[in-house]
Design a protein around this motif. Structure first.
Motif, PDB file in Angstrom:
ATOM      1  N   THR A 260      -3.237 -69.249 -29.820  1.00 42.68           N
ATOM      2  CA  THR A 260      -2.872 -70.396 -28.992  1.00 42.68           C
ATOM      3  C   THR A 260      -3.398 -71.670 -29.630  1.00 42.68           C
ATOM      4  O   THR A 260      -4.058 -71.647 -30.669  1.00 42.68           O
TER       5      THR A 260
ATOM      6  N   VAL B 219      -8.571 -64.199 -21.249  1.00 44.82           N
ATOM      7  CA  VAL B 219      -8.010 -63.172 -22.129  1.00 44.82           C
ATOM      8  C   VAL B 219      -8.715 -61.839 -21.914  1.00 44.82           C
ATOM      9  O   VAL B 219      -8.080 -60.781 -21.784  1.00 44.82           O
TER      10      VAL B 219
ATOM     11  N   SER C 134       0.115 -61.984 -32.795  1.00 44.94           N
ATOM     12  CA  SER C 134      -0.520 -61.283 -31.692  1.00 44.94           C
ATOM     13  C   SER C 134      -0.201 -59.791 -31.760  1.00 44.94           C
ATOM     14  O   SER C 134       0.943 -59.398 -32.002  1.00 44.94           O
TER      15      SER C 134
ATOM     16  N   LYS D 236      -4.909 -62.817 -29.066  1.00 48.12           N
ATOM     17  CA  LYS D 236      -4.419 -64.103 -28.554  1.00 48.12           C
ATOM     18  C   LYS D 236      -4.316 -65.120 -29.679  1.00 48.12           C
ATOM     19  O   LYS D 236      -5.216 -65.235 -30.515  1.00 48.12           O
TER      20      LYS D 236
END
Length: 428
Positions: A355, A255, A385, A353
């Motif tokens: 996830t 990232v 995000s 980010k």
């Protein structure tokens, strides 16, 4: 005349000088006693605050421990909660010991004050007795009215009247002074008795706390013994945690590297000015640089990502709590907390980010200039995000695992360099 031969007796009479000297000494003792009492009060206030903080933490640990043991017993999470509770109770007993020492100092100070007041009162009584005796000797056989009206001149009459008034006033002052010292002596004796009773109460509380401490130590030893028997299960958990940690590190590095690449490309395309630091290599806009400076300036003051809880796994490499010869490595800190505890952003920033990492649940990464914070083991995520967040903004809730342990994994990075999160978080 044999009685009151002249007004000069007022100047020569030792009582007036002794009364003046006593007043000076009494005032001096009061002034010297005040700073010592003030210092003891400050020490007492500080100690009471420390006790209240520890008691609050003990209540937190009790809640977390009950939630952890409700689903499954003899787990590492339970051991960690017991260890925290054990440490807090030892600290609390330490504060009780210090409180007893402080009370002893207060008792000693009060006893000194009582001794000084008793001595003052005795001196006042002696002075008053001497004054009455002198008055009796000087007036023996003569009526006061005769003494006054036998004055040969008006000036002598005036002086004799003034002298009698002064003498009467001094006797009143002496009586008032004795009454005042007697009242203060009574108050100090009551205070002393209260301090002795308080000391007995604290000592009884200390004995109770030590009994609870012994029970906790037995519980801790039993947990360690039972967990040692689960060696293979624990080894599998360690291996899985190591793999999860590697996945997290790859994620956040990818990232950050992608953000660096995009920022550099945007800078070249627009021709805008950006800055970087030699440590992070992250291109920053002026706004990003300001946030970075602010984040760095709040080292040791940043709020925790959860309101309640304790660090169950610290940053770095250290021995396993039950398996001999086995070490664990952590690139962040794990914070054990309550079930469904809200998770908060620790600083102003941008969500970069969102996830899911196998074994770590929901994961959110937030950028604060060239600093990054990562929050893993989330049950729910309540941000998107690219969303701007403020300090203490809710970003989700913590997950509870199969063993009933609610634990957040938290990391801090500066550019591509991982850092110890505990140096940034405020002290609890």
């Amino acid at each position: 005349m044999r009685l009151y031969p002249s007004l000069i007796i007022i100047d020569k009479h030792p009582f007036f000088w002794r009364l003046a000297i006593f007043g000076i000494l009494f005032f001096g003792l009061t002034v010297m006693h005040a700073p010592a009492q003030s210092q003891l009060k400050r020490s007492r206030a500080q100690l009471e605050k420390e006790k209240a903080d520890i008691q609050k933490r003990l209540r937190e640990f009790d809640t977390i421990l009950k939630q952890t043991t409700a689903q499954k017993s003899n787990t590492l999470g339970e051991l960690k909660a017991v260890n925290q509770k054990l440490d807090a109770r030892i600290k609390y007993i330490g504060t009780l010991n210090r409180e007893v020492l402080l009370i002893n100092r207060e008792i000693s100070s009060t006893e000194k004050s009582i001794n000084a007041l008793e001595k003052d009162l005795e001196n006042l009584k002696q002075e008053y007795a001497a004054m009455i005796y002198t008055s009796y000797k000087l007036n023996q056989g003569v009526n006061v009215l005769v003494f006054v009206f036998s004055s040969s001149t008006f000036k002598q009459f005036y002086l004799r009247m003034r002298y009698l008034k002064q003498y009467a006033d001094e006797r009143k002052k002496q009586v008032a002074q004795m009454e005042k010292v007697t009242e203060e002596l009574s108050a100090e004796r009551s205070l002393l008795e209260g301090k002795r009773l308080e000391k007995e109460r604290i000592l009884a509380q200390e004995r109770t706390e030590k009994e609870q401490l012994d029970r906790l130590k037995s519980e801790q030893q039993g947990l360690v013994s039972n967990l040692t028997k689960k060696e293979q299960e624990l080894r599998n958990e360690i291996a899985a945690a190591k793999k999860q940690q590697e996945n997290l590190n790859r994620l956040i590095k990818s990232v950050i590297e992608e953000e660096i690449r995009l920022a550099e490309a945007e800078s070249k395309k627009s021709g805008s000015r950006t800055t970087t630091t030699s440590a992070s290599k992250v291109p920053l806009t002026p706004e990003g640089a300001a946030i970075s400076t602010s984040f760095a300036g709040n080292r040791g003051k940043i709020p925790w990502p959860v309101e309640s809880g304790f660090i169950s796994k610290r940053y770095g490499t250290y021995p396993h709590p039950t398996l001999k010869g086995i070490t664990e490595t952590n690139d962040g800190v794990d914070i054990q907390t309550n079930r469904d505890e809200p998770v908060r952003s620790v600083f102003d920033g941008v969500v970069t980010k969102i996830t899911t990492v196998p074994g770590m649940g929901g994961t959110v990464i937030i950028r604060h200039g060239d600093f990054y914070t990562m929050y893993s083991r989330l049950k729910t995520v309540s941000v998107k995000s690219g969303q701007q967040v403020k300090t203490k903004s809710i970003i989700g809730t913590v997950n509870t695992d199969k063993n009933g342990v609610s634990e957040l994994h938290f990391q801090t990075w500066k550019g591509l360099e991982v850092m110890d999160p505990s140096i940034w978080l405020s002290k609890k």
